[in-house]
Scaffold this active site. Structure first.
Site, short mmCIF file in Angstrom:
data_model
loop_
_atom_site.label_atom_id
_atom_site.label_comp_id
_atom_site.label_asym_id
_atom_site.label_seq_id
_atom_site.Cartn_x
_atom_site.Cartn_y
_atom_site.Cartn_z
N HIS A 97 0.91 -1.18 0.06
CA HIS A 97 -0.10 -0.08 -0.08
C HIS A 97 0.84 1.11 0.15
O HIS A 97 2.02 1.28 0.49
CB HIS A 97 -0.93 -0.10 1.35
CG HIS A 97 -2.06 1.05 1.37
ND1 HIS A 97 -1.68 2.48 1.83
CD2 HIS A 97 -3.28 0.92 1.23
CE1 HIS A 97 -2.78 2.81 1.61
NE2 HIS A 97 -3.67 2.14 1.37
N ASP A 119 3.25 -3.98 8.20
CA ASP A 119 1.82 -3.33 7.99
C ASP A 119 0.78 -4.45 8.09
O ASP A 119 0.50 -5.31 7.20
CB ASP A 119 1.84 -2.76 6.39
CG ASP A 119 0.38 -2.14 6.12
OD1 ASP A 119 -0.49 -2.26 6.94
OD2 ASP A 119 0.17 -1.75 5.09
N GLN A 134 -4.32 -4.97 7.27
CA GLN A 134 -5.34 -5.94 6.76
C GLN A 134 -5.29 -7.23 7.69
O GLN A 134 -6.30 -8.18 7.33
CB GLN A 134 -5.09 -6.20 5.34
CG GLN A 134 -5.24 -5.19 4.38
CD GLN A 134 -6.53 -4.87 4.24
OE1 GLN A 134 -7.39 -5.55 4.31
NE2 GLN A 134 -6.63 -3.42 3.81
N LYS A 187 -10.60 -0.23 10.72
CA LYS A 187 -10.77 -1.27 9.76
C LYS A 187 -11.14 -2.37 10.93
O LYS A 187 -11.37 -3.51 10.58
CB LYS A 187 -9.42 -1.40 8.93
CG LYS A 187 -9.08 -0.66 7.75
CD LYS A 187 -8.14 -1.26 7.08
CE LYS A 187 -7.30 -0.36 6.17
NZ LYS A 187 -7.78 0.35 5.02
N CYS A 217 -4.58 2.26 -3.70
CA CYS A 217 -3.47 2.80 -3.08
C CYS A 217 -2.31 1.88 -3.28
O CYS A 217 -1.63 1.88 -2.43
CB CYS A 217 -3.85 3.32 -1.78
SG CYS A 217 -5.00 4.54 -1.45
#
Lengths: 416, 139
Positions: A129, A207, A210, A233, A373
């Site tokens: 991303h 990261d 998700q 999220k 993104c």
């Protein structure tokens, strides 16, 4: 360990907690398939924030009066909840940020700037991303370090064969990688990357935007050095996220932003910094949002993150099967549910993804269209854009069926 | 949804008018909307300050490609000054469908690219109202 996915009864009960799912669009119930962008919110989270503002609101770490004490306790309890969620060794390692992007920038602009220089190497991947790519580009430009990217195969699987050459080059200082691609759903081999990076003496920045929302994420088991995720999220409100970092690394760093809250004492000549984690939390923090995030974490843990992961796996498997029935549809990324999370990107003949998303909207099916993104990834795949459907603990097979029916209507309207 | 993807629009999308490159032209420009990957290349043949023909190539969503096709018919026979002064609303009227703010950018991509071509050919700067479309890439 095998965990049963959510039963239809579980799903019905969960869905009843999300007031927005009662909304109709164009005379049809909402089919929200964009959780990889942001999650919808359970009433329990909304109630926690409303209750906090209605009864206990006061600025944190200031007031000696009752409200200020309650507010501070609630804020710091949220930090404990995040530390427990991530199995962090210490609550001092949990820094509240606005979101994943700010958390990653914090690492780049503190650890990165203070540890990288000319001749050093930063490693990232084409899967990232923009939030886990642009900060490292800027860091490389600012420090004179070199930025190297790991490539993927045509299904999006990360290729590690370049690591040997990068290792020979030496001076690897930092490796930034995603836990799961927000565009393809593919999950890179993080354990191998961490082992390689540590052998080079480099730190790993993960990261986890998700994955924290939908499966157990354990910073000690992962053995990464920094990890970032977003509250919005994760069933929580916008404006709050967190960075977890090893205390041994955070302790030596100079601050990110400066001002109130992050200080121990301020004199006109010189200021000394507060202890961890507050050294990295300048200004009034998003404490009400932290209370919301705490309630969201409680909700996720009550449902069970293993069960949510199993549900996403089952619904992704179902979606891949149903989408294969749509003529002209091509799945971008891994072709089976085994190698991916609950995110499916696809293209449909040469129909532009924005046209697809717009027609699906008329069926009250919410999907994302564009580059998500991840422009370098989309370009690497030889595409201009994809349609992305993403799933979460509220997603039903009936919603997937409506996606498929909508796509058949796209074919009719667009004449393909 | 047929109010959006109605017959006239789909006809222009599937059978674009004045589509394909022009061997020799008097004005030319390319416009891209990187947010959605839409791209149009506009070429114009001028006769005595009048648009004899506008042609285009490119790819993108139905709105961007149909709007540019409609534009080729709209500007035929207009003077350069008339075409350069065309408001965005002219192409939105041509499309005659409700568009969200995001899709309006798709709709006006062709018009903005035509204006850039005409102004570049005349050596005049692009009007300020096109300067704020900072999501677009002009070349």
């Amino acid at each position: 360990m095998t965990v049963s996915p959510l039963t239809p009864t579980d799903l019905a009960r969960i869905r009843a907690d999300f007031p927005i799912l009662a909304r109709e669009l164009h005379g049809q119930p909402l089919a929200y398939l964009d959780s990889a962008s942001t999650s919808q919110k359970p009433q329990q989270m909304l109630d926690a924030m409303t209750s906090f503002y209605s009864t206990s609101n006061a600025n944190v770490h200031r007031g000696v009066y009752t409200l200020g004490v309650e507010s501070t306790d609630a804020f710091e309890a949220a930090r404990d909840a995040v530390a427990a969620l991530l199995n962090a060794p210490s609550r001092r390692e949990v820094i509240f940020t606005r979101n994943t992007t700010e958390a990653l920038n914090l690492v780049a602009k503190t650890y990165g700037v203070q540890n990288c220089g000319p001749g050093d190497v930063i490693v990232s991947t084409v899967l990232e991303h923009h939030a886990n790519l642009v900060p490292w580009q800027v860091l490389a430009e600012q420090t004179g370090a070199t930025l190297r990217f790991l490539d993927i195969d045509d299904e999006g699987n990360l290729q590690l064969d370049a690591l040997d050459a990068i290792a020979r080059e030496g001076n690897v200082k930092l490796v930034a990688v995603t836990h799961q691609s927000n565009t393809l759903g593919v999950r890179p081999p993080v354990a191998e990357i961490v082992a390689w990076a540590h052998a080079q003496g480099a730190v790993v920045v993960l990261d986890a935007a998700q994955t924290v929302p939908n499966r157990p994420v354990d910073v000690q088991a992962l053995d990464v050095d920094f990890l970032a995720f977003s509250g919005h999220k994760t069933l929580g409100p916008t404006g709050i996220g967190a960075l977890w970092g090893r205390e041994s690394l955070l302790a030596d760093l100079q601050p990110f932003l400066t001002g109130g809250e992050m200080i121990r004492s301020v004199k006109l000549e010189r200021t000394s910094w507060n202890a961890l984690p507050w050294k990295f939390e300048a200004g009034t923090p998003a404490y009400a949002e932290a209370v919301g995030l705490h309630a969201a974490i409680d909700y996720l843990q009550a449902v069970g993150l293993e069960a949510i992961d199993a549900h996403e796996h089952a619904i992704t498997d179902y979606a891949l099967g149903r989408l294969a029935e749509v003529p002209g549809l091509r799945i971008i990324g891994p072709q089976t549910a085994a190698a991916r999370g609950g995110v499916v990107s696809f293209v449909l003949d040469d129909v532009h993804p924005h046209d697809i998303a717009e027609i699906l909207d008329r069926h009250a099916v919410c999907v994302r269209a564009g580059h998500h993104c991840t422009q370098p990834l989309i370009e690497r795949l030889g595409l201009a854009a994809t349609v992305r459907a993403s799933f979460y603990l509220t997603t039903t097979e009936a919603e997937i069926d409506r996606l498929v029916a909508g796509l058949l209507d796209v074919r009719r309207v667009m004449g393909v | 949804m047929d109010d959006l993807y109605r017959e006239n629009l789909m006809d222009h999308y599937q059978h674009p008018r004045h589509h394909g490159p022009m061997a020799e032209c008097d004005a030319e420009a390319e416009g891209q909307n990187p947010l959605c990957g839409d791209q149009v290349i506009v070429q114009v043949k001028l006769t005595d300050g009048t648009i004899e023909e506008m042609r285009f190539t490119g790819h993108g969503c139905a709105i961007s490609q149909a709007a540019t096709s409609m534009l080729t018919e709209l500007v035929q026979g207009l003077t350069v000054d008339e075409a350069a002064a065309l408001p965005s609303q002219a192409i939105l009227d041509e499309l005659a469908i409700p568009l969200s703010a995001m899709r309006v950018k798709c709709a006006v991509l062709g018009l903005g690219t035509l204006k850039l071509a005409l102004h570049r050919s005349a050596g005049t700067p692009l009007p300020a109202e096109w300067g704020d479309t900072d999501e677009m890439v002009w070349s």
